[in-house]
Design an enzyme around this catalytic site. Structure first.
Site, PDB file in Angstrom:
ATOM      1  N   ASP A  66       0.832  -1.203   0.000  1.00 23.30           N
ATOM      2  CA  ASP A  66       0.000   0.000   0.000  1.00 23.30           C
ATOM      3  C   ASP A  66       0.874   1.263   0.000  1.00 23.30           C
ATOM      4  OD1 ASP A  66      -1.897   1.962   0.604  1.00 23.30           O
ATOM      5  OD2 ASP A  66      -2.144   1.332   2.684  1.00 23.30           O
TER       6      ASP A  66
ATOM      7  N   HIS B 275      -3.628   4.129   6.980  1.00 20.15           N
ATOM      8  CA  HIS B 275      -2.543   3.720   6.072  1.00 20.15           C
ATOM      9  C   HIS B 275      -1.173   3.987   6.689  1.00 20.15           C
ATOM     10  CE1 HIS B 275      -5.391   3.207   2.716  1.00 20.15           C
ATOM     11  NE2 HIS B 275      -6.017   4.234   3.260  1.00 20.15           N
TER      12      HIS B 275
END
Length: 552
Positions: free
Chosen positions: A192, A365
């Site tokens: 990611d 994140h």
């Protein structure tokens, strides 16, 4: 010649959202995530954007399973549309499966789809692949990464993740298992890239709870909190602090009601008895005993908070003094919509508190240092940054090189590009069909670039229709031309221009060669050309011109 592993992203590269990755080996395919994206401002009338899955439809007999990392829309939102053409079993953890079932029920697809609920630690055999579920932390419960194994090697697909040592519920990301896989040997890491531009570490979700406590403590006004509907841990913290200060909680907004129902049924939320009440009871409670939890943190037009701000909500009117807590950060592109809602709330006398005032949101994140930890543990031979725009992918590639990975072992791909991996090589090799498919109402894919171009033209310049009745025998003008305009000028205020346009259209018909007098396409083309030229000279505008001929 040894079979190679192919990795193809059909979405999620050079964009945020629309995540879909295909792993293909020896006649078998596993799909990771089937996400949707949100339309850009110039995609007029488009509801959602989904990946072009022509490649999956063409290779349907090879698909052994669809594996979902977590339940956010950018990872599961396209499922109802894709499953119309692609039939494959879906493997997901409990919370993700619960949200997917809701979505499929709505689209009347639940009975047609095989769903298998898995847990972190489970390993699923899918043709020549085996897929292991690995627990990670994110802003939704039950998020996982995958270790995808085939004879070529092991790929780690992180999905969206962060490292949270003190999560609100569930365990910490399984760093031990990732390290163990790294020691065994990992061929490729697909990680990611969303927060790769942010240095340091992310904050724990629990830090938001302290901010809520400070805002609830001693507040004598009504409190309204907006956050992402799927952030179950955030909702749990809001309910806990409301209960602590004797407030009843009202949940409004369909997506939030659904998420809370699913998470409570599956045991991901613990709601104290009597704390959550029906929205109809709001007016009967003292304002210092009310907490409303709602959708609309991104300024969405039809969301509950937006309807409250613009006085169209059926049950909640904003009152002076209301404390409104926006517990979310703006998704890039939504700043203007959020600003409009906040301005309207302030106009009504509300006290709006956002993350500029207090730490009211933490990202789901990983930041740079967390990404480095994953790289160091996994020790991949090859690295493929995913889930991000071009600058994010480039920064993530640079971070991998900073950690000593050879530049030739880092591959930045694009949607539709095929990455071929063997045990000791990785290269970009060809392309497959990929791109965007637009969903507009019930239509999937029937609005293409030509329709969008027309919509932009209409939005920017308006339209002008020229209606003429003409003889089918000799092309003589029987009546008209009549001019109808929409979004160009208001006819009653521009009679002089309308008369001129009628004259120009009639002259264009009069000057057509007699051989083409009944060739209606030639007549339309001549009228359109003359009017277009005249209008641009006169007004410096180029509306869409639609000649309409009625043959008599």
């Amino acid at each position: 010649m040894a079979e190679k592993l192919k990795i193809i992203s059909l979405g999620g590269l050079n964009e945020i959202g629309k995540n879909l990755t295909v792993y293909e080996y020896g006649g078998d395919i596993v799909v990771v995530d089937v996400g949707m994206g949100f339309p850009d401002d110039d995609m007029y009338g488009i509801d959602v954007v989904i990946p072009d899955v022509s490649y999956l439809i063409k290779n349907q007999n090879k698909i052994r399973g669809i594996f979902l990392t977590h339940g956010h829309e950018d990872h599961i939102g396209a499922l109802p549309y894709v499953l119309r053409d692609v039939n494959a079993p879906i493997y997901a953890t409990g919370m993700t499966a619960g949200l997917v079932k809701l979505k499929l029920e709505e689209h009347r697809l639940l009975d047609k789809v095989k769903m298998i609920t898995c847990e972190a630690g489970d390993v699923v055999k899918a043709g020549k692949f085996s897929v292991e579920f690995i627990r990670v932390n994110h802003s939704i419960a039950d998020a996982v990464a995958f270790a995808i194994k085939c004879p070529v090697g092991t790929c780690i697909h992180t999905g969206d993740f962060k490292i949270d040592p003190t999560p609100v519920q569930g365990g910490m990301i399984d760093l031990a298992r990732l390290g163990q896989l790294g020691n065994e040997g990992v061929l490729a890491l697909l990680a990611d890239s969303t927060n790769v531009e942010r240095p340091g570490y992310n904050h724990t979700e629990r830090s938001v709870g302290a901010s809520f406590d400070a805002l609830f403590r001693g507040c004598q006004e009504r409190i309204i909190v907006t956050t992402f509907a799927s952030n179950v841990d955030r909702m749990q913290q809001i309910i806990d602090v409301a209960a602590r200060y004797g407030r009843k909680v009202v949940v409004t907004g369909r997506s939030m009601e659904n998420a809370m129902r699913v998470s409570a049924e599956l045991g991901y939320m613990n709601i104290p008895e009597g704390v959550v009440v029906d929205p109809a009871k709001i007016k009967t409670l003292p304002k210092d005993k009310v907490c409303i939890v709602t959708t609309g943190s991104q300024g969405e037009t039809m969301s509950a908070l937006s309807r409250m701000a613009f006085s169209t909500h059926r049950q909640v009117d904003i009152m002076p003094g209301d404390r409104i807590i926006i517990s979310a950060s703006a998704i890039p592109g939504n700043e203007s919509a959020i600003g409009n809602v906040v301005n309207e709330l302030c106009r009504k006398g509300a006290d709006v508190v956002n993350e500029r005032s207090l730490p009211l949101h933490v990202s789901g994140h990983a930041c740079q240092e967390e990404l480095k930890i994953i790289h160091a543990l996994v020790k991949p031979r090859f690295f493929i940054p995913v889930h991000g725009e071009q600058r994010m992918l480039q920064r993530h590639a640079a971070l991998a090189r900073e950690m000593g990975m050879p530049g030739e072992n880092v591959i930045i791909s694009d949607i539709g590009r095929v990455i071929e991996l063997s045990r000791d090589s990785a290269k970009l090799a060809g392309t497959v069909t990929a791109g965007q498919v637009f969903v507009d109402g019930y239509g999937v894919g029937d609005v293409g670039s030509a329709v969008l171009r027309d919509r932009r033209h209409l939005a920017q310049d308006g339209m002008l229709a020229v209606v003429m009745a003409m003889s089918g025998e000799d092309g003589a003008l029987v009546s008209g031309p009549d001019i109808i305009t929409r979004g160009f000028i208001y006819v009653k205020e521009s009679e002089e221009l309308m008369d001129e346009l009628r004259r120009v259209a009639a002259e264009a018909i009069f000057h057509i060669d007699s051989r083409y007098a009944t060739d209606w396409s030639a007549v339309k083309s001549a009228v359109k050309s003359e009017l277009s030229e005249y209008l641009y000279k006169k007004t410096k505008r180029s509306p869409m011109i639609l000649p309409v001929i009625m043959e008599v």
